[in-house]
Scaffold this active site. Structure first.
Site: not given
Lengths: 500, 280
Positions: A192-193, A197, A231, A255
């Site tokens: 899960d990118h 972060k 977003e 996320h």
């Protein structure tokens, strides 16, 4: 063997073991935009082992030379580092491409022959990272074929699986069982990118490296927590994926719930993968299913974002004219444990909102008895500790301060810390960190099977409640903060979403 | 933006910095350290080059101290520069105060720098040339710093200098850039474990301090002696263990600015270095 006394105190970054990274889906967007630029940046910083190779696998026919050219262009376009010909030459010398279809009879032979050859010629020692940059439906076949031939190489194996990990709890469990038939959990890296972060990891640093916050971080002093993953863009041509996923599977399930877990978790005993993930899964399992009245879903209609007219979701190419896919979800969650019982976590995710922003706001309770005249302190809000995840990575604390001049008038002011202002090193891309961690065998920032299971349990309960009632979409204008019902969710409790 | 203040005071320097800050565009101002450097005249040019290379990597207040004990009149002059570095979303400002310490002020630098240090942040002291071991002004500056950064290749009378330096280990953490430059070779030599247990000789082409430190490192870590063959050179270019060349590990800091910047990231004592120095 005795511990190496010469290694003590050496301040050198860890380099992974020799290995080959095999990317399935090498002709896709993810490889071009994220994976290859990340691998190049690792090479640029000398973080890859000397004995290293990359094999791109896809059905599209392409030669090694074409693959190298295409990836060089991708690094040029999407990478954060300029191409250094020396670095590129070294990396490119280990780049290969295999055009094959694993679903076809013996389709995998060419790949396995090449891997054996690379072990021999480049010294990659039988260590393999298999990166599945493919649609979820293709993963089972690949895992099956790799698993059947698992005994043919002697080194370690690591599978990197991209989210979404399934479509619901049942399919996630099937995916897990498929993988576990041949590979153990320690070999599976669910990426899960968001967890890669720097600022997401900084939540842990903020909480557990600063003695002043942790004593306040509980139901006694925190009024509520607000997490926003907003977003401003639409679905960017991903209609096929988004129609099936919606906001709840695209962002909420992974996320957002990971941010809740990192915010609410207990201090781990150490920073090993198992300790951190043990604490996260306890939080995820303690989240009470919210029920229909504590969840709001929405879908954007036409509107304006940053002054530009944008179409509604149903007008996006590839979206059904009467689509009921949600592009917004807000919920009031409770973490039923000793630390957080009764403290609401208001969360929201959405597309085409007023701005792009990911924040965690910890709103503290008001001072019990401010000894000031009511009029003097009207401008003072409760203290808020705001963690900015993106775009302006940092932390700010809202405090009350005296307005200079006569009398004692108070206002809220912000103490800001911007991450980039103190640490001038460019922040690494999330994929760089995660690919390197996988090669090093560190799974701390990857999602474990039981976390995924707990996340799906919660999401399934929300989706089930939606099936009982047809949504009246669209219900918010693009460029706003979502449907009115989301504001109502907090207004009922005498609260409001933070002003941005 | 620069300002020169002649025969000035700490209050005047502070006032100028404060005023400059008030006129600055609203921007991020975060400092992570106070960086002091003691720069006798012969080191000025080299120090300026390193400072330029350091740029915005370590947002700090930098106090560059130029001692001029023979100058007329007691006191100090200051040239203040504020370099603003643009960032993607926010800039940082680096304050550089060059202080010429005239006459007896050169004997009491701590009295000038202490009021200018940023509160609650670590203080690094880069000492150019051989430290003035035993002199009060050196002891005073060490007393107001958290980490001393030296480069033993800048010294003469080396073994005695390192011995003197080791006497400071109990009161301040020490970095030696000569030691830092050996890191790429030490990292590769460490990879020779366990075979290196039996090795007997070390050959080094490069500055003598670096050669001595590498041998001392091997001896202190492996608890036995090594025969050192040293060929002098301006830079460390070759290291051999028992006649086999060792390739330096790639990707580690190597320019003077990189080395200094890396040392400004460390706070704890380097016990391995300390043991090596004691073994020289």
């Amino acid at each position: 063997m005795t511990k190496n006394p010469l290694a003590e105190g050496l301040r050198v970054p860890r380099t992974p073991d020799p290995c080959v990274v095999v990317i399935f889906g090498a002709s896709g967007d993810l490889t071009k935009r994220k994976l290859f630029p990340a691998i190049y940046s690792l090479a640029h910083r000398n973080l890859l082992p000397d004995e290293f190779a990359i094999v791109g696998v896809a059905r599209t026919p392409e030669s090694d030379a074409q693959f190298r050219r295409r990836m060089k262009d991708a690094v040029r376009t999407f990478g954060r580092d300029p191409i250094d010909e020396k670095v590129w030459k070294r990396l490119a010398s280990g780049m290969h491409y295999v055009a094959t279809d694993f679903a076809a009879e013996r389709g995998e032979d060419e790949l396995f022959d090449l891997l054996t050859k690379l072990d021999r010629e480049r010294g990659t020692a039988g260590n393999r990272v298999f990166y599945f940059a493919v649609p979820p439906s293709a993963i089972a076949t690949l895992v099956e074929e790799l698993g059947r031939r698992r005994g043919e190489w002697k080194g370690w194996t690591r599978l990197i699986i991209e989210k979404p990990f399934g479509h619901d709890r049942a399919s996630a469990r099937r995916l897990r069982e498929d993988a576990h038939r041949y590979f153990n959990e320690r070999e599976v890296y669910r990426i899960d990118h968001y967890l890669g972060k720097e600022t997401v990891q900084n939540i842990l640093a903020l909480r557990f490296a600063n003695g002043i916050f942790e004593p306040l971080w509980n139901r006694e002093l925190v009024d509520h927590v607000e997490i926003t993953v907003a977003e401003s863009m639409g679905i960017e041509g991903r209609a096929q994926f988004y129609e099936a996923a919606g906001a709840i599977r695209d962002v909420f399930q992974n996320h957002l719930l990971q941010l809740v877990a990192l915010t609410a978790m207990e201090p781990p005993v150490d920073f090993t993968a198992e300790s951190v993930r043990n604490e996260k899964v306890k939080v995820l399992s303690a989240i009470r299913p919210p029920g229909a009245r504590r969840v709001v879903r929405g879908q954007y209609g036409p509107g304006h974002v940053e002054g530009k007219k944008v179409p509604g979701y149903r007008q996006e190419p590839g979206v059904a004219a009467r689509s009921t896919t949600e592009t917004f979800v807000a919920a009031k969650l409770y973490v039923d444990n000793w630390r957080w019982a009764g403290t609401p976590f208001y969360v929201r995710v959405g597309k085409r909102l007023a701005t792009r922003e990911t924040t965690i706001a910890i709103q503290f309770k008001r001072a019990p008895h401010p000894p000031f005249a009511r009029e003097a302190s009207e401008g003072v809000s409760p203290n808020v500790l705001l963690v900015h995840i993106q775009p302006d990575e940092g932390i700010s604390l809202a405090i009350g301060a005296k307005v200079p001049g006569q009398g004692l008038n108070l206002r809220t002011v912000h103490m800001d810390f911007l991450y980039g202002g103190a640490f001038r090193t460019e922040l690494p891309e999330a994929y760089e960190r995660l690919i390197l961690d996988c090669m090093l065998g560190d799974a701390t920032l990857f999602t474990r099977e039981d976390e995924v299971d707990a996340q799906w349990a919660l999401v399934d309960s929300i989706v089930a409640s939606w099936k009982r009632e047809r949504a009246a979409f669209p219900n918010y204008e693009a460029g706003t903060w979502g449907p009115h019902a989301a504001d109502e969710l907090l207004r009922k409790d005498g609260r409001a979403w933070r002003r941005h | 933006m620069a300002k020169t203040l002649t025969d000035t005071s700490v209050a005047e320097i502070e006032a100028w910095l404060e005023e400059h800050r008030n006129h600055e565009q609203p921007s991020q101002r975060t400092s992570v350290a106070t960086h002091m450097a003691w720069i006798p005249d012969e080191w000025s040019r080299a120090a300026a080059g390193v400072m330029r290379g350091l740029g915005d990597r370590v947002p700090s207040r930098t106090l560059l101290l130029h001692p001029e004990p023979d100058a007329k009149g007691d006191g100090f002059d200051a040239t203040i520069t504020v370099d603003r570095f643009a960032g993607e979303r926010s800039g940082v400002s680096v304050e550089i105060v060059q202080i010429r310490l005239r006459g007896s002020a050169a004997e009491a630098p701590a009295s000038v720098v202490v009021p200018l240090q940023l509160p609650d942040l670590p203080v690094f002291l880069r000492w150019r040339g051989r430290p003035a071991f035993g002199r009060k002004y050196y002891e005073d500056l060490v007393g107001v710093a958290d980490r001393l950064i030296v480069d033993s290749t800048e010294w003469d009378r080396l073994p005695s200098g390192l011995k003197k330096l080791s006497e400071s280990f109990h009161c301040i953490a020490v970095s030696d850039l000569a030691w830092a430059r050996t890191l790429p070779w030490r990292a590769s030599i460490a990879d020779l474990w366990p075979g290196i247990k039996e090795a007997k000789t070390l050959r080094v082409v490069g500055p003598r301090p670096e050669a001595l430190l590498m041998r001392a490192w091997l001896e202190s870590r492996l608890r036995r002696t090594f025969r050192l063959s040293h060929e002098d050179g301006a830079k460390l270019t070759r290291v051999e263990v028992d006649g086999e060349a060792v390739a330096p590990t790639r990707g580690l800091p190597c320019t003077p600015s990189d080395l200094l910047s890396a040392e400004l990231e460390f706070f704890a004592r380097d016990r391995v270095y300390e043991a090596a120095v004691r073994a020289v």
